[in-house]
Design a protein around this motif. Structure first.
Motif, PDB file in Angstrom:
ATOM      1  N   GLN A 212       0.860  -1.181   0.000  1.00  0.00           N
ATOM      2  CA  GLN A 212       0.000   0.000   0.000  1.00  0.00           C
ATOM      3  C   GLN A 212       0.901   1.237   0.000  1.00  0.00           C
ATOM      4  O   GLN A 212       1.743   1.409   0.898  1.00  0.00           O
ATOM      5  CB  GLN A 212      -0.895   0.006   1.244  1.00  0.00           C
ATOM      6  N   VAL A 213       0.720   2.068  -1.000  1.00  0.00           N
ATOM      7  CA  VAL A 213       1.533   3.294  -1.103  1.00  0.00           C
ATOM      8  C   VAL A 213       0.651   4.493  -0.759  1.00  0.00           C
ATOM      9  O   VAL A 213      -0.441   4.651  -1.319  1.00  0.00           O
ATOM     10  CB  VAL A 213       2.107   3.456  -2.526  1.00  0.00           C
ATOM     11  N   THR A 214       1.076   5.279   0.183  1.00  0.00           N
ATOM     12  CA  THR A 214       0.380   6.524   0.511  1.00  0.00           C
ATOM     13  C   THR A 214       1.354   7.685   0.317  1.00  0.00           C
ATOM     14  O   THR A 214       2.566   7.546   0.529  1.00  0.00           O
ATOM     15  CB  THR A 214      -0.140   6.521   1.963  1.00  0.00           C
ATOM     16  N   ALA A 215       0.797   8.819  -0.098  1.00  0.00           N
ATOM     17  CA  ALA A 215       1.626   9.999  -0.368  1.00  0.00           C
ATOM     18  C   ALA A 215       1.288  11.100   0.618  1.00  0.00           C
ATOM     19  O   ALA A 215       0.136  11.258   1.026  1.00  0.00           O
ATOM     20  CB  ALA A 215       1.400  10.486  -1.796  1.00  0.00           C
ATOM     21  N   GLY A 216       2.279  11.839   1.006  1.00  0.00           N
ATOM     22  CA  GLY A 216       2.065  12.953   1.943  1.00  0.00           C
ATOM     23  C   GLY A 216       3.094  14.037   1.723  1.00  0.00           C
ATOM     24  O   GLY A 216       4.059  13.861   0.967  1.00  0.00           O
ATOM     25  N   ALA A 217       2.847  15.156   2.386  1.00  0.00           N
ATOM     26  CA  ALA A 217       3.786  16.280   2.270  1.00  0.00           C
ATOM     27  C   ALA A 217       5.035  15.982   3.092  1.00  0.00           C
ATOM     28  O   ALA A 217       4.976  15.282   4.100  1.00  0.00           O
ATOM     29  CB  ALA A 217       3.142  17.564   2.752  1.00  0.00           C
ATOM     30  N   VAL A 218       6.126  16.531   2.614  1.00  0.00           N
ATOM     31  CA  VAL A 218       7.391  16.361   3.339  1.00  0.00           C
ATOM     32  C   VAL A 218       7.467  17.407   4.451  1.00  0.00           C
ATOM     33  O   VAL A 218       7.150  18.576   4.234  1.00  0.00           O
ATOM     34  CB  VAL A 218       8.582  16.537   2.369  1.00  0.00           C
ATOM     35  N   ASP A 219       7.831  16.981   5.623  1.00  0.00           N
ATOM     36  CA  ASP A 219       7.949  17.914   6.754  1.00  0.00           C
ATOM     37  C   ASP A 219       9.033  18.949   6.458  1.00  0.00           C
ATOM     38  O   ASP A 219      10.099  18.613   5.951  1.00  0.00           O
ATOM     39  CB  ASP A 219       8.315  17.149   8.031  1.00  0.00           C
ATOM     40  N   THR A 220       8.723  20.191   6.788  1.00  0.00           N
ATOM     41  CA  THR A 220       9.740  21.237   6.644  1.00  0.00           C
ATOM     42  C   THR A 220      10.482  21.412   7.965  1.00  0.00           C
ATOM     43  O   THR A 220       9.969  21.039   9.018  1.00  0.00           O
ATOM     44  CB  THR A 220       9.112  22.579   6.228  1.00  0.00           C
ATOM     45  N   VAL A 221      11.656  21.975   7.860  1.00  0.00           N
ATOM     46  CA  VAL A 221      12.502  22.146   9.045  1.00  0.00           C
ATOM     47  C   VAL A 221      12.310  23.564   9.589  1.00  0.00           C
ATOM     48  O   VAL A 221      12.353  24.526   8.806  1.00  0.00           O
ATOM     49  CB  VAL A 221      13.990  21.927   8.670  1.00  0.00           C
ATOM     50  N   PRO A 222      12.053  23.715  10.885  1.00  0.00           N
ATOM     51  CA  PRO A 222      11.884  25.083  11.413  1.00  0.00           C
ATOM     52  C   PRO A 222      13.200  25.839  11.388  1.00  0.00           C
ATOM     53  O   PRO A 222      14.270  25.250  11.496  1.00  0.00           O
ATOM     54  CB  PRO A 222      11.413  24.848  12.851  1.00  0.00           C
TER      55      PRO A 222
END
Lengths: 344, 210
Positions: A212-222
């Motif tokens: 199962q492949v799910t896509a999401g946003a990449v976390d940004t670095v503060p």
């Protein structure tokens, strides 16, 4: 006596397997009981009889394995290898416990492995990674028992992506980076990892694993407000109290007085010195008061330089982070989770 | 006198137009000693005056006007008292920490005329100031007085001014107490004859910053 010893060695492994596998067929159950009783000729008879009946794939593989153990125990290597070969073809992932099975039986089993072309132990790990990032991807590994052209693909509807194609024998470790041919991330959904092996003589074998492949946003670095482990230092310091102000006032007054005396024109007589006296007095009083007063903070040049370097470093780090974040906002994070066979 | 007004107006206009800088407006009392020609011609006096100072970054401008009343020290010599008005104008630029290059003008007028020498000169030199405590500085000044002109003619090839400066006040600069000492030696010659002039002047004052 020899049969008994070999049988005892062989008995340990199937006993453990038997506890895990449910056998419904009565003839096969009799064969298992005969094996536990070390009655190997009866195991061979009952095993062969069971194979002539309707069995599940697992029961059939179990029957062949029992025959392999029995033939091994009765010193019939060709028959043992043949039986193991059938068991492997029926259940490619079947594995003997080398700690419980005698080396001779393990040897027959390995010989059988070398005579068939199967893809064993296909494993797709759970992974989360940024699509298209070099070195990232979901690990895939499997073992090919004989030299073969092995093609590994990921399939989702009309999308069929070639992950790897190579000639291999043994264990192969691959990594799927989750990108389409144009470099875009693969769409989310169910994908099937298919491994096809094409051996000599048009011998083929394939195995698959759904993921199962799910896509999401990449976390940004503060952004950083401070560098870890580094703190800014005070940019001023209060010097210790001393007689320096009075000393300086005295020195300057002395210079002025001596200068006026030296420059005095002798043709005009000598000055009374009232004016320089007043000015020098003002300077000395000021110096005396300043000597008693708490000194003014003065710039700590070393600390200022340190803080400046710290701020420059922080600015550089934040610039890098901003660039990384700009790139991360254009990226997609993929999560790949293998689907258990029972949940298809 | 017109020059005084022009200079003061110029400094005031600069002070008003320039914001975010230091402006000091002050008044002072003065003590002076004036000698001319020979040891017999000596005067001592007091006076008052005003000053305006402006600093913008590395640049500074100062102007001071001092009105002195001089009386002869030897009252039996027949010399008469006189008034002098001295204008000091300086522009400065900081060239190093505490070190300022200065150039400007000196103008001294005498009333009644011919009681003493009126003179004017350009000045060029340096000032070095040292912070000795919170809001307190002392400094030294050395100026060469160039191109001196006198009402009684003559010239001065050698003309110096030496100064001692003291300034103290709160660190916020709202007000300051100042002491400004200036010693001038002017080796005036008229047709080869020596007619020197010397003046010592100390100004004690208060200045308000805004």
């Amino acid at each position: 006596m020899r049969y008994t010893v070999l049988g005892l060695l062989a008995l340990l492994a199937p006993a453990a397997i038997a506890a895990q596998e449910t056998v419904q067929n009565a003839t096969l159950q009799q064969a298992i009981q005969a094996y536990e009783a070390l009655d190997f000729p009866k195991v061979i008879v009952q095993g062969r009889a069971a194979l002539r009946q309707r069995l599940t794939a697992a029961e059939r593989a179990r029957a062949e394995e029992l025959l392999g153990f029995a033939f091994s125990a009765t010193s019939q290597p060709d028959s043992a290898i043949s039986a193991f070969r059938e068991a492997i073809l029926l259940d490619p992932d079947r594995q003997l416990d080398a700690r419980r099975v005698s080396p001779r039986i393990t040897g027959y089993f390995n010989a059988a492995l070398g005579q068939v072309l199967v893809v064993r132990q296909l494993r797709v790990d759970t992974a989360r990674f940024i699509s298209g990032t070099p070195g990232s991807g979901v690990p895939i590994r499997f073992t090919v028992t004989s030299p073969a052209r092995v093609r590994t693909r990921a399939i989702n509807g009309n999308n069929a992506l070639l992950i790897d194609s190579s000639i291999v024998a043994g264990t192969l470790n691959l990594r799927w980076n989750g990108t389409l041919a144009n470099g875009d991330p693969v769409p989310a959904g169910k994908w099937t990892i298919v491994v096809e092996a094409l051996g000599a003589g048009q011998n083929t074998f394939s195995v698959s694993q759904e993921v199962q492949v799910t896509a999401g946003a990449v976390d940004t670095v503060p952004h950083l407000t401070a560098l870890p482990g580094y703190t800014e230092l005070p940019e001023t310091e209060i010097p210790p109290q001393s007689g320096r102000p009075l000393g300086i006032a005295l020195l300057y007054s002395g210079f002025a007085g001596a200068g006026a005396l030296a420059l005095n024109n002798g043709d005009l007589g000598t000055s009374t010195g009232r004016e320089i006296g007043v000015a020098a007095g003002a300077a000395l009083i000021t110096g005396f008061v300043m000597m008693l007063k708490k000194p003014a903070p003065r710039p700590a040049l070393g600390n200022i330089q340190y803080n400046r370097l710290l701020k420059e470093q922080l600015a550089r780090r934040n610039t890098d982070i901003a660039q990384q974040n700009a790139q991360r906002r254009r990226q997609v994070q993929l999560s790949v989770v293998p689907i258990a066979r029972g949940t298809r | 006198m017109n020059r005084v007004m022009v200079l003061t107006s110029l400094l005031a206009a600069t002070a008003v137009s320039a914001r975010a800088q230091t402006v000091l407006l002050g008044m002072h009392g003065a003590l002076g000693d004036y000698r001319e020609v020979s040891p017999n011609l000596r005067f001592r006096g007091t006076g008052i005056g005003g000053s305006l100072a402006l600093r913008v970054g590395r640049f500074s401008a100062e102007g001071a006007v001092t009105r002195m009343s001089y009386d002869p020290r030897d009252k039996t010599g027949g010399d008469s008292s006189f008034h002098s008005s001295q204008i000091d104008a300086r522009l400065g630029i900081d060239v190093a920490s505490g070190l300022t290059a200065e150039f400007g003008l000196l103008r001294r007028t005498i009333d009644p005329e011919l009681s003493a020498q009126e003179m004017g000169a350009a000045r060029i030199g340096v000032r070095y100031s040292k912070l000795i405590g919170p809001g307190a500085t002392v400094g030294l000044r050395g100026n060469y007085l160039a191109g001196a002109k006198f009402t009684g003619a003559g010239s001065a090839g050698l003309a110096f001014e030496l100064g001692l400066l003291v300034s103290v006040g709160p660190q916020n600069g709202r007000y300051r107490l100042t002491a400004d000492y200036g010693f001038q030696r002017i080796d005036r010659k008229v047709k080869g004859a020596k007619v020197p002039i010397e003046q010592s002047l100390v100004r004690l004052g208060v200045a308000v910053g805004f």
